[in-house]
Design a protein around this motif. Structure first.
Motif, PDB file in Angstrom:
ATOM      1  N   GLN A 171       0.919  -1.378   0.005  1.00  0.00           N
ATOM      2  CA  GLN A 171      -0.005   0.039  -0.098  1.00  0.00           C
ATOM      3  C   GLN A 171       0.778   1.197   0.080  1.00  0.00           C
ATOM      4  O   GLN A 171       0.506   2.276  -0.748  1.00  0.00           O
ATOM      5  CB  GLN A 171      -0.829  -0.128   1.118  1.00  0.00           C
ATOM      6  N   GLN A 172       1.969   1.293   0.806  1.00  0.00           N
ATOM      7  CA  GLN A 172       2.616   2.439   0.882  1.00  0.00           C
ATOM      8  C   GLN A 172       3.312   2.789  -0.382  1.00  0.00           C
ATOM      9  O   GLN A 172       3.559   3.900  -0.848  1.00  0.00           O
ATOM     10  CB  GLN A 172       3.780   2.259   1.982  1.00  0.00           C
ATOM     11  N   SER A 215      -3.837   0.606  -5.611  1.00  0.00           N
ATOM     12  CA  SER A 215      -3.980   0.013  -4.310  1.00  0.00           C
ATOM     13  C   SER A 215      -3.000  -1.089  -4.058  1.00  0.00           C
ATOM     14  O   SER A 215      -2.196  -1.615  -5.021  1.00  0.00           O
ATOM     15  CB  SER A 215      -5.432  -0.721  -4.456  1.00  0.00           C
ATOM     16  N   GLU A 231       0.571   3.770  -3.175  1.00  0.00           N
ATOM     17  CA  GLU A 231       0.140   5.124  -3.183  1.00  0.00           C
ATOM     18  C   GLU A 231       0.971   5.989  -3.863  1.00  0.00           C
ATOM     19  O   GLU A 231       0.330   7.037  -4.422  1.00  0.00           O
ATOM     20  CB  GLU A 231       0.190   5.641  -1.788  1.00  0.00           C
ATOM     21  N   LYS A 232       2.304   5.946  -4.220  1.00  0.00           N
ATOM     22  CA  LYS A 232       2.959   6.609  -4.930  1.00  0.00           C
ATOM     23  C   LYS A 232       2.913   6.773  -6.216  1.00  0.00           C
ATOM     24  O   LYS A 232       3.100   7.522  -7.267  1.00  0.00           O
ATOM     25  CB  LYS A 232       4.462   6.511  -4.677  1.00  0.00           C
TER      26      LYS A 232
END
Length: 682
Positions: free
Chosen positions: A400-401, A409, A404-405
């Motif tokens: 997820q981290q 998802s 996000e960039k």
């Protein structure tokens, strides 16, 4: 008589794999964590754990494959190494070749490979031998002693010696070694006349220097491993090490030329799966080994892997016999990162065994291929019969981290990463097939390694391959090769002669001399050479590359050596589609001999669970199986429950101790008479 067990141990990546087979073919398997901070501990821990299971039954020998040397080369962690060459040739490593090696999918400036030996550690000595082996300038021994003093002051620990035309006459290199050892008996010396007695100065120098680089690391490794194995199993226990060409040698022989073991783990996998496929009646296969760090791919015809003497590791050309395979940085631990232009990139960097994927909860925080498969539901939370527990939430957070960039998802990034890694590996398959004039569609894909069966069906779709074979214990495929390997030793000699002036009697004499020396070396293994494979590297005059042509006889004579020339025409026709009979002269470049001694270890026998003719699934897993990105309930079977003749239509997931096989919709799966899982695409 009590059973005698034979062990195959493959260390590298996240886990160290151990397979034991006794003289009757009974089998035991296990995996233990690898120990990158002290590599010998992993395989030795595996031996100790297996000993406790065997309850006093004797272990006769251990065959070992390792990626310790390969990893050192890939990471370019070189010791304090020196290089001695003829005056005037100090910059051979710098000059290299006009071609510049590159990596997958990137564009390069004109940058030469980093030096294996720093320029300040390259020394020149006054001496010269000509191309025919005659001494033109005698070795200046005073000059040589000054070089030894300088190396001692610099703290050098290992030295490569590569003098001009030493492959024709090694006398100066041998005298250099004497002078060096008189100065420091602990120095490790690699002579080009022993490591690669062939022409081509750059390849000979970089191969010898790389052997010197590995000598301290692998010399210590093999010495410690062999000593501790004998302490554990008894002084009579045999200790063998796999070489890159697909044969094993004793630990002492392996330590003498460590470069030849650099691809031992991948080579063992190719050899083992080639034999397993041939036993199943499949003689044309592409082996696909996906582990924790890399994917190794090779083509096999008639049960025999293709061999080459023109290999490369990382960006260095290394002229040493090896199974012809392509290795890329694509494994379960491969990191999912953001590359140039905001694109998703998978590998070649890996999380390795320590800290490992995020889901291992050992300190890793970056997403990997294993994290992606876990979030997609394609693997469960328990591995190795519960010895390893994965954390799906840690995997989801890492994805997820990163996602996000990119506006993705965790699920979208996971699916995209698996598609990318499968396409990367399909590209590597094309390197060993289409690039070499082979059509991958007429081959079957043999998937092994812990992560191979997870991705094999998708790779087969991308390549147009209709059949996939997954062996009974895919995560321990290299161990099968280690157990099945014979003792093999090679020798080579430069022999450049044109067809119209070919000295067949001299060639036959060189073949016989090499065969005799190899037979003596095999006797040091307590065995007797059973086969001699004779061949020559040949080309049309003016060509820059050669083909290796088999002689077809185990003993060379002046009459049968001359048959090599017609064999070259036939092989050139087969490989390139044409030949120049009667139009171009052929020349020999090098003569080669491989001596083989059979060990006669039984092929491991897979025990079916005949008590369950119609096995039931052990449950279901919510898994994303296609681009629709919808998780569906997919039945999960245990591999050990599947009897001979079982069949099923996908989507299905099959879990086992060492791997998981993904069978998508549109694929059928069945168990053959040898316990192999056969996937076919409808």
């Amino acid at each position: 008589m009590a059973a005698r067990w034979h062990l195959g141990i493959d260390s590298g990546g996240t886990f160290t794999d151990v397979m034991a087979v006794d003289d009757a073919g009974r089998m035991r398997v296990l995996k233990v964590p690898s120990t990158p901070k002290h590599p010998p501990d992993g395989p030795l821990n595996g031996i100790a754990k297996l000993q406790s299971q065997l309850k006093g039954e004797a272990i006769a020998d251990v065959s070992h494959g390792t990626t310790v040397g390969l990893n050192a080369l890939l990471q370019r962690k070189f010791p304090a190494v020196g290089l001695i060459t003829t005056r005037g040739f100090r910059h051979v490593l710098e000059i290299a070749r006009h071609t510049v090696p590159g990596e997958w999918g990137t564009i390069y400036a004109w940058i030469k490979p980093p030096r294996v030996v720093p320029l300040e550690n390259v020394a020149e000595v006054d001496e010269r031998i000509d191309k025919d082996g005659a001494i033109v300038t005698a070795l200046d021994e005073a000059n040589m002693r000054a070089v030894a003093d300088d190396f001692a002051a610099k703290g050098i620990v290992t030295i490569a010696v590569c003098l001009m035309h030493a492959y024709r006459n090694p006398v100066h290199e041998q005298r250099v070694r004497d002078i060096l050892l008189a100065k420091n008996p602990k120095w490790l010396i690699s002579l080009s006349s022993e490591v690669m007695p062939e022409f081509r100065e750059y390849e000979r120098m970089v191969t010898t220097a790389t052997n010197a680089v590995l000598a301290p690391l692998l010399g210590r490794y093999f010495a410690e491993f062999g000593e501790r194995v004998k302490q554990s199993l008894g002084p009579a226990a045999g200790v063998f090490v796999m070489r890159s060409a697909g044969g094993v040698v004793n630990a002492e022989e392996a330590a003498a030329q460590p470069l030849r073991t650099a691809l031992s783990g991948p080579a063992a996998g190719v050899l083992g799966m080639a034999k397993a496929a041939l036993k199943a009646g499949i003689d044309k296969v592409i082996t696909f080994d996906m582990g924790g760090t890399s994917a190794d791919i090779a083509a096999v015809d008639g049960g025999e892997p293709h061999l080459t003497t023109d290999a490369a590791i990382d960006i260095y050309p290394l002229r040493t016999p090896t199974i012809d395979l392509v290795t890329i940085g694509a494994g379960g631990g491969s990191l999912i990162t953001i590359g140039t232009g905001g694109r998703i990139q998978v590998g070649p960097t890996s999380a390795g065994a320590d800290p490992g994927p995020a889901c291992y909860r050992k300190g890793g925080t970056e997403p990997t291929v294993t994290d992606a498969n876990l979030v997609l539901g394609r693997i469960g939370q328990k591995l190795l019969d519960g010895d390893v527990t994965l954390d799906p939430e840690a995997a989801r957070q890492a994805l997820q981290q990163r996602g996000e960039k990119l506006g993705l998802s965790a699920l979208q990034l996971a699916f995209s990463a698996i598609e990318i890694v499968c396409n990367n590996m399909a590209g590597a398959v094309r390197q060993v097939s289409i690039k070499r004039g082979l059509d991958p569609r007429v081959y079957s894909l043999v998937a092994f390694g812990g992560a191979g069966p997870l991705h094999a069906a998708r790779m087969a779709e991308l390549l147009g391959i209709s059949r996939v074979l997954v062996p009974p214990y895919p995560g321990l495929g290299s161990c099968v090769g280690l157990l099945m390997a014979d003792v093999r030793l090679d020798a080579s000699s430069t022999f450049i002669q044109k067809e119209n002036e070919f000295d067949a009697a001299a060639a036959a004499e060189i073949f016989q001399s090499m065969s005799t020396k190899l037979a003596r070396r095999i006797e040091a293994h307590g065995l007797r050479a059973s086969t001699f494979l004779l061949s020559a590297d040949m080309r049309y005059v003016g060509m820059g590359t050669e083909l290796n042509v088999a002689l077809g006889a185990e003993r060379a004579t002046a009459a049968n050596v001359s048959e090599l020339f017609e064999g070259f025409h036939r092989q050139h026709q087969s490989v390139f589609g044409y030949a120049y009979r009667g139009r171009h002269l052929i020349e020999t470049v090098a003569l080669r001999v491989t001596a083989v001694a059979r060990r006669g270890i039984a092929m491991p026998a897979y025990a079916f669970d005949r008590a369950q003719p119609k096995p039931l699934p052990v449950g279901e897993r919510a898994a994303v199986m296609d681009a629709a990105m919808a998780a569906t309930a997919v039945p999960v079977y245990r591999r050990e429950d599947l009897p001979q003749g079982w069949s099923m239509t996908g989507p299905v997931l099959i879990d086992q101790y060492d791997s998981t096989t993904v069978i998508p919709a549109g694929h059928d799966a069945a168990v053959d008479t040898h316990g192999n899982l056969i996937l076919t695409r409808r």
